[in-house]
Design a protein around this motif. Structure first.
Motif, PDB file in Angstrom:
ATOM      1  N   CYS A  31       0.847  -1.188   0.000  1.00 52.40           N
ATOM      2  CA  CYS A  31       0.000   0.000   0.000  1.00 52.40           C
ATOM      3  C   CYS A  31       0.888   1.245   0.000  1.00 52.40           C
ATOM      4  O   CYS A  31       1.476   1.595   1.022  1.00 52.40           O
ATOM      5  N   ALA A  32       1.008   1.888  -1.163  1.00 48.96           N
ATOM      6  CA  ALA A  32       1.806   3.108  -1.297  1.00 48.96           C
ATOM      7  C   ALA A  32       0.846   4.295  -1.359  1.00 48.96           C
ATOM      8  O   ALA A  32       0.273   4.601  -2.405  1.00 48.96           O
ATOM      9  N   GLN A  33       0.673   4.939  -0.227  1.00 50.65           N
ATOM     10  CA  GLN A  33      -0.359   5.967  -0.108  1.00 50.65           C
ATOM     11  C   GLN A  33       0.070   7.308  -0.686  1.00 50.65           C
ATOM     12  O   GLN A  33      -0.774   8.076  -1.138  1.00 50.65           O
ATOM     13  N   ASP A  34       1.354   7.621  -0.643  1.00 49.47           N
ATOM     14  CA  ASP A  34       1.795   8.941  -1.087  1.00 49.47           C
ATOM     15  C   ASP A  34       3.141   8.835  -1.789  1.00 49.47           C
ATOM     16  O   ASP A  34       3.640   7.733  -2.072  1.00 49.47           O
ATOM     17  N   GLY A  35       3.735  10.017  -2.073  1.00 47.64           N
ATOM     18  CA  GLY A  35       5.003  10.041  -2.784  1.00 47.64           C
ATOM     19  C   GLY A  35       6.124   9.361  -2.028  1.00 47.64           C
ATOM     20  O   GLY A  35       7.020   8.758  -2.639  1.00 47.64           O
ATOM     21  N   ARG A  36       6.113   9.450  -0.700  1.00 43.52           N
ATOM     22  CA  ARG A  36       7.153   8.784   0.092  1.00 43.52           C
ATOM     23  C   ARG A  36       7.103   7.274  -0.096  1.00 43.52           C
ATOM     24  O   ARG A  36       8.133   6.628  -0.298  1.00 43.52           O
ATOM     25  N   ASP A  37       5.909   6.714  -0.045  1.00 41.97           N
ATOM     26  CA  ASP A  37       5.774   5.271  -0.202  1.00 41.97           C
ATOM     27  C   ASP A  37       6.172   4.823  -1.604  1.00 41.97           C
ATOM     28  O   ASP A  37       6.847   3.806  -1.776  1.00 41.97           O
ATOM     29  N   GLY A 236      18.732   1.384   2.236  1.00 42.31           N
ATOM     30  CA  GLY A 236      18.563   2.088   3.503  1.00 42.31           C
ATOM     31  C   GLY A 236      17.656   3.298   3.360  1.00 42.31           C
ATOM     32  O   GLY A 236      16.804   3.562   4.218  1.00 42.31           O
ATOM     33  N   LEU A 237      17.807   4.024   2.250  1.00 38.97           N
ATOM     34  CA  LEU A 237      16.966   5.193   2.021  1.00 38.97           C
ATOM     35  C   LEU A 237      15.515   4.785   1.802  1.00 38.97           C
ATOM     36  O   LEU A 237      14.589   5.468   2.263  1.00 38.97           O
ATOM     37  N   SER A 238      15.302   3.671   1.108  1.00 40.01           N
ATOM     38  CA  SER A 238      13.931   3.218   0.866  1.00 40.01           C
ATOM     39  C   SER A 238      13.230   2.835   2.159  1.00 40.01           C
ATOM     40  O   SER A 238      12.033   3.082   2.323  1.00 40.01           O
ATOM     41  N   VAL A 239      13.977   2.225   3.085  1.00 40.80           N
ATOM     42  CA  VAL A 239      13.385   1.860   4.377  1.00 40.80           C
ATOM     43  C   VAL A 239      13.052   3.112   5.182  1.00 40.80           C
ATOM     44  O   VAL A 239      11.985   3.212   5.808  1.00 40.80           O
ATOM     45  N   LEU A 240      13.948   4.086   5.179  1.00 41.07           N
ATOM     46  CA  LEU A 240      13.727   5.305   5.949  1.00 41.07           C
ATOM     47  C   LEU A 240      12.617   6.169   5.358  1.00 41.07           C
ATOM     48  O   LEU A 240      11.956   6.918   6.085  1.00 41.07           O
ATOM     49  N   LEU A 241      12.418   6.108   4.040  1.00 36.88           N
ATOM     50  CA  LEU A 241      11.364   6.899   3.403  1.00 36.88           C
ATOM     51  C   LEU A 241       9.978   6.323   3.643  1.00 36.88           C
ATOM     52  O   LEU A 241       8.988   7.056   3.603  1.00 36.88           O
TER      53      LEU A 241
END
Length: 302
Positions: A31-37, A236-241
């Motif tokens: 579930c990718a709700q927004d730009g961060r996801d 790592g960036l994908s997990v933190l985002l």
């Protein structure tokens, strides 16, 4: 290397993610709700591609120089293989999507090829005549690994036909009021992930020492480490985002993903040290006995 762990959404249940990205939901059940996801998912996919391509430059470098057995530490290769094996076990325990399981299988097979090349050049450069049996043993081991994994894969799905296995290893689902406790499988998976991260970290130390001892990085492809560094950075960036689960704080989210963050970002820091070694020893050549052994191996083959 690392395998991305997706937060699963039951197949066909769009009501749980009404505003999410359609293609991500259909392909990954995420579930990718927004730009961060969405950015998190894309960065995770690119990191997988980086990890998948990392071994090929070293394969080429090994065939080109013929001194792979002296350039790479066997403990580096074994630690890498151990980390990938535990990562694969964790994927099965966490009931991951087929993409993550197949990616983990690919990593293990690539490690076996790397070890096969190491043993081949070790036997070749030392004048041994056992290269064919060594290669045959590794082919047999690879086929046995694939067969075992296919048998395990046929019995991993425990959910009904209406759902697709996509449970995250570390996520706490919020379908019902309150957080659900970890299952026994998830606790084991968390432990396996932690040990896997430790193996990834420990594998770099012997290689750093080998480079320092040789005062050379000849025979090693820097693209191997560059791609792994890029993959770990993006992972790592994908997990933190990624946005935390509903009702889950940022700190709790990071804590649940800590083994993979430590593994990816910790390995990244050690790979930076290896990068400095490439700069320091960039003018260095293989020692005389390494070149002589490689030449002797080629002459014996001819």
């Amino acid at each position: 290397m690392a395998v991305r762990h997706w937060r699963g959404v039951p197949f066909g249940n769009l009501s749980e993610c009404p505003n999410g990205s359609r293609w991500i939901l259909e392909v990954f059940h995420e579930c990718a709700q927004d730009g961060r996801d969405v950015s998190s998912v894309i960065l995770g996919l690119v990191s997988i591609l980086c990890f998948a391509a990392a071994s090929f430059p070293q394969f080429y470098q090994a065939c080109k120089t013929g001194i792979m057995d002296r350039a790479l530490s066997i403990y580096f290769l074994l630690g890498w293989l151990g980390g990938d094996l535990l990562n694969l076990i964790g994927s099965f325990l966490a009931d991951q999507l087929p993409l993550q399981v197949y990616t983990a299988v690919y990593y293990v097979l690539a490690d076996l090829v790397m070890l096969s090349l190491y043993c081949y050049y070790r036997a070749k450069n030392r004048g041994a005549r056992f290269t064919a049996p060594i290669n045959a043993a590794f082919v047999f081991l690879s086929m046995g690994t694939v067969s075992a994994l296919s048998l395990l894969g046929s019995g991993t799905s425990t959910e009904g036909t209406g759902t697709f296995p996509g449970r995250s290893l570390l996520s706490v689902h919020m379908d019902d009021p309150g957080s659900k406790p970890f299952t026994r499988s998830e606790i084991i998976g968390f432990t396996v992930g932690s040990v896997s991260s430790v193996l990834y970290l420990c594998s770099r130390v012997p290689q750093i020492y080998t480079n320092y001892k040789r005062k050379s990085t000849t025979g090693i492809s820097y693209s191997l480490f560059a791609l792994v560094m890029l993959g770990n950075s993006l992972y790592g960036l994908s997990v933190l985002l990624k946005n935390p689960e509903p009702g889950q704080g940022e700190g709790d989210y990071v804590l649940h993903h800590l083994p993979w963050l430590v593994g990816s970002l910790g390995v990244l820091s050690l790979d930076v040290v290896i990068s400095f070694q490439f700069l320091t020893y960039r003018k260095g050549r293989a020692s005389a006995h390494e070149e002589r052994d490689a030449l002797l191996g080629e002459q014996s083959d001819s």
